[in-house]
Design a protein around this motif. Structure first.
Motif, PDB file in Angstrom:
ATOM      1  N   LEU A  64      -1.486   3.763  -2.378  1.00  0.00           N
ATOM      2  CA  LEU A  64      -2.511   3.027  -2.824  1.00  0.00           C
ATOM      3  C   LEU A  64      -3.247   3.236  -2.125  1.00  0.00           C
ATOM      4  CD1 LEU A  64      -1.894  -0.694  -4.592  1.00  0.00           C
ATOM      5  CD2 LEU A  64      -2.618   1.540  -5.752  1.00  0.00           C
ATOM      6  N   ARG A  65      -5.092   3.383  -1.905  1.00  0.00           N
ATOM      7  CA  ARG A  65      -6.035   3.645  -1.481  1.00  0.00           C
ATOM      8  C   ARG A  65      -5.849   2.510  -0.162  1.00  0.00           C
ATOM      9  NH1 ARG A  65     -11.164   4.330   0.710  1.00  0.00           N
ATOM     10  NH2 ARG A  65     -11.785   2.930  -0.401  1.00  0.00           N
ATOM     11  N   LYS A  66      -5.922   1.315  -0.964  1.00  0.00           N
ATOM     12  CA  LYS A  66      -6.199  -0.530  -0.832  1.00  0.00           C
ATOM     13  C   LYS A  66      -5.607  -1.312  -1.216  1.00  0.00           C
ATOM     14  CE  LYS A  66     -10.391   0.342   1.971  1.00  0.00           C
ATOM     15  NZ  LYS A  66     -12.276  -0.372   2.268  1.00  0.00           N
ATOM     16  N   VAL A  67      -5.051  -2.020  -0.361  1.00  0.00           N
ATOM     17  CA  VAL A  67      -4.307  -3.969  -1.186  1.00  0.00           C
ATOM     18  C   VAL A  67      -5.614  -3.951   0.588  1.00  0.00           C
ATOM     19  CG1 VAL A  67      -2.600  -4.639  -0.689  1.00  0.00           C
ATOM     20  CG2 VAL A  67      -2.282  -2.881  -1.421  1.00  0.00           C
ATOM     21  N   ALA A 111      -5.254  -5.120  -5.625  1.00  0.00           N
ATOM     22  CA  ALA A 111      -5.733  -3.377  -5.673  1.00  0.00           C
ATOM     23  C   ALA A 111      -7.253  -3.016  -5.611  1.00  0.00           C
ATOM     24  CB  ALA A 111      -4.863  -2.329  -6.497  1.00  0.00           C
ATOM     25  N   LYS A 164       0.885  -1.538   0.540  1.00  0.00           N
ATOM     26  CA  LYS A 164      -0.093   0.182   0.161  1.00  0.00           C
ATOM     27  C   LYS A 164       0.770   0.948  -0.232  1.00  0.00           C
ATOM     28  CE  LYS A 164      -3.517   2.193   2.665  1.00  0.00           C
ATOM     29  NZ  LYS A 164      -4.568   2.137   4.152  1.00  0.00           N
TER      30      LYS A 164
END
Length: 118
Positions: A27-30, A52, A22
């Protein structure tokens, strides 16, 4: 069927790897996803994949494909969102169909929302 689970250490390692991805990829979410293997078939104890949150183009591609073939759309989504881990979860038909596919709804679930009448 025996209930399988991860050890606390395995779980901690998976969460750590997800946090690293992340941060590394911004990234916002993994989403770390685990599918347990079948030792009788010579598979590993478990498989882990890190996916992702889909981007707008990835989600749009998924929505268009899902109108024709939902299973292929899910596999395309998995391939597009795959970051790291055991690629067999996406490429192996059995591991995908009877393992990962059931978890993919997690990455496309919508946020809670409400319509307010004015």
């Amino acid at each position: 069927m025996n209930e399988k689970s991860l050890t606390l250490q395995q779980e901690a390692d998976i969460k750590k790897k997800a946090a690293e991805l992340k941060t590394e990829k911004k990234l916002r979410k993994v989403y770390p996803m685990v599918v347990f293997g079948d030792a009788a078939c010579g598979e590993k104890e478990f498989y882990a994949a890190y996916l992702a949150e889909p981007s707008f183009p990835q989600f749009s591609k998924f929505m268009a494909a899902s109108k024709k073939d939902e299973v292929m759309a899910m596999r395309t989504l998995a391939r597009d969102c795959f970051l790291d881990g055991d690629k067999e979860l996406v490429d192996n038909d059995s591991l995908f169909l009877f393992g990962l596919m059931g978890q993919l709804s997690e990455i496309i679930s919508t946020r809670q929302s409400v319509l307010v009448n004015l």
